[in-house]
Design an enzyme around this catalytic site. Structure first.
Site, PDB file in Angstrom:
ATOM      1  N   ASP A   1       1.005  -1.095  -0.147  1.00 54.22           N
ATOM      2  CA  ASP A   1       0.312   0.345   0.120  1.00 54.22           C
ATOM      3  C   ASP A   1       0.893   1.207  -0.041  1.00 54.22           C
ATOM      4  OD1 ASP A   1      -3.239   0.404   1.031  1.00 54.22           O
ATOM      5  OD2 ASP A   1      -2.088   2.031   1.030  1.00 54.22           O
TER       6      ASP A   1
ATOM      7  N   ASN B   1     -13.142  -3.077   2.519  1.00 48.92           N
ATOM      8  CA  ASN B   1     -13.750  -2.336   2.675  1.00 48.92           C
ATOM      9  C   ASN B   1     -14.996  -2.289   1.535  1.00 48.92           C
ATOM     10  OD1 ASN B   1     -12.801  -0.503   4.805  1.00 48.92           O
ATOM     11  ND2 ASN B   1     -11.340  -0.339   3.961  1.00 48.92           N
TER      12      ASN B   1
ATOM     13  N   VAL C   1     -10.866   3.013  -3.861  1.00 47.15           N
ATOM     14  CA  VAL C   1     -10.519   2.206  -4.306  1.00 47.15           C
ATOM     15  C   VAL C   1     -11.992   1.093  -5.484  1.00 47.15           C
ATOM     16  CG1 VAL C   1      -8.308   1.399  -6.521  1.00 47.15           C
ATOM     17  CG2 VAL C   1      -8.185   2.354  -4.666  1.00 47.15           C
TER      18      VAL C   1
ATOM     19  N   HIS D   1     -10.411  -5.376  -3.305  1.00 48.60           N
ATOM     20  CA  HIS D   1      -8.910  -5.357  -2.464  1.00 48.60           C
ATOM     21  C   HIS D   1      -8.820  -6.039  -1.514  1.00 48.60           C
ATOM     22  CE1 HIS D   1      -9.898  -0.840  -1.800  1.00 48.60           C
ATOM     23  NE2 HIS D   1      -9.574  -0.759  -1.037  1.00 48.60           N
TER      24      HIS D   1
HETATM   25  P1  AMP Z   1      -9.606   1.730   0.515  1.00 49.86           P
HETATM   26  O1  AMP Z   1     -10.167   2.565   1.138  1.00 49.86           O
HETATM   27  O2  AMP Z   1     -10.256  -0.121   1.208  1.00 49.86           O
HETATM   28  O3  AMP Z   1     -10.944   1.855  -1.310  1.00 49.86           O
HETATM   29  O4  AMP Z   1      -8.138   1.393   0.516  1.00 49.86           O
HETATM   30  C1  AMP Z   1      -7.627   2.029  -0.940  1.00 49.86           C
HETATM   31  C2  AMP Z   1      -6.168   1.759  -0.520  1.00 49.86           C
HETATM   32  O5  AMP Z   1      -5.498   1.833  -2.058  1.00 49.86           O
HETATM   33  C3  AMP Z   1      -5.815   3.123   0.574  1.00 49.86           C
HETATM   34  O6  AMP Z   1      -5.046   1.758   1.548  1.00 49.86           O
HETATM   35  C4  AMP Z   1      -4.851   3.253  -0.860  1.00 49.86           C
HETATM   36  O7  AMP Z   1      -3.520   3.792   0.659  1.00 49.86           O
HETATM   37  C5  AMP Z   1      -4.620   2.551  -1.826  1.00 49.86           C
HETATM   38  N1  AMP Z   1      -3.244   2.914  -2.593  1.00 49.86           N
HETATM   39  C6  AMP Z   1      -4.529   4.198  -3.085  1.00 49.86           C
HETATM   40  N2  AMP Z   1      -3.238   4.482  -4.766  1.00 49.86           N
HETATM   41  C7  AMP Z   1      -2.341   3.327  -4.342  1.00 49.86           C
HETATM   42  C8  AMP Z   1      -1.011   3.187  -5.344  1.00 49.86           C
HETATM   43  N3  AMP Z   1      -1.004   4.299  -6.099  1.00 49.86           N
HETATM   44  N4  AMP Z   1       0.193   2.144  -4.690  1.00 49.86           N
HETATM   45  C9  AMP Z   1      -0.564   1.645  -3.855  1.00 49.86           C
HETATM   46  N5  AMP Z   1      -1.999   1.778  -2.897  1.00 49.86           N
HETATM   47  C10 AMP Z   1      -2.612   2.447  -3.325  1.00 49.86           C
END
Ligand code: AMP
Length: 114
Positions: A30, A87, A96, A100
């Site tokens: 992450d 989530n 996102v 994940h």
């Molecule tokens: P969520 O809030 O469950 O949708 O988590 C999305 C996660 O994606 C967050 O923990 C972010 O820090 C992570 N994230 C966003 N962009 C990137 C990226 N380019 N590379 C790695 N992790 C990312």
């Protein structure tokens, strides 16, 4: 349809620290870690979130969980323990829209989450 951020990581269009990959899943660190070890395990199929997974996705999702545990093992978290988080939607803080699984470890965690 445009690619999700995580599809771009799979396609190597955006850099990421990939720790595991196979035909069905990809795992990478992450970018904003919430624990000493914070890895995201994603299906290569762009399922937006668990609520939109279909019965026919069961093989992918089972595989994803098995691999999450293997990655945790490989990163030395088996004995200390770790948390796996999905989530789903606004109240969960989903940011996102590509399913994940967060793998968090390396420190004690509280329950329930805030
Ligand atoms: P969520 O809030 O469950 O949708 O988590 C999305 C996660 O994606 C967050 O923990 C972010 O820090 C992570 N994230 C966003 N962009 C990137 C990226 N380019 N590379 C790695 N992790 C990312």
């Amino acid at each position: 349809m445009s690619k999700t951020l995580f599809e771009k990581i799979i396609a190597r269009e955006i850099p990421a620290d990939i720790v595991y990959e196979d035909d069905l899943v990809c795992a990478f660190r992450d970018i904003n870690p919430q624990a000493p070890t914070h890895v995201l395990i994603i299906p290569k199929k762009p399922i937006p979130r668990i609520a939109e997974a279909r019965p026919e996705d069961h093989k992918i999702l089972g595989h994803l969980l098995i691999k999450a545990a293997e990655v945790a093992d490989r990163l030395g978290l088996r004995q200390s323990g770790y948390r796996l988080v999905l989530n789903n939607g606004p109240h969960a803080g989903e940011a996102v829209p590509h399913l994940h699984c967060h793998l968090l470890g390396g420190r004690p965690m509280t329950w329930p989450p805030g």
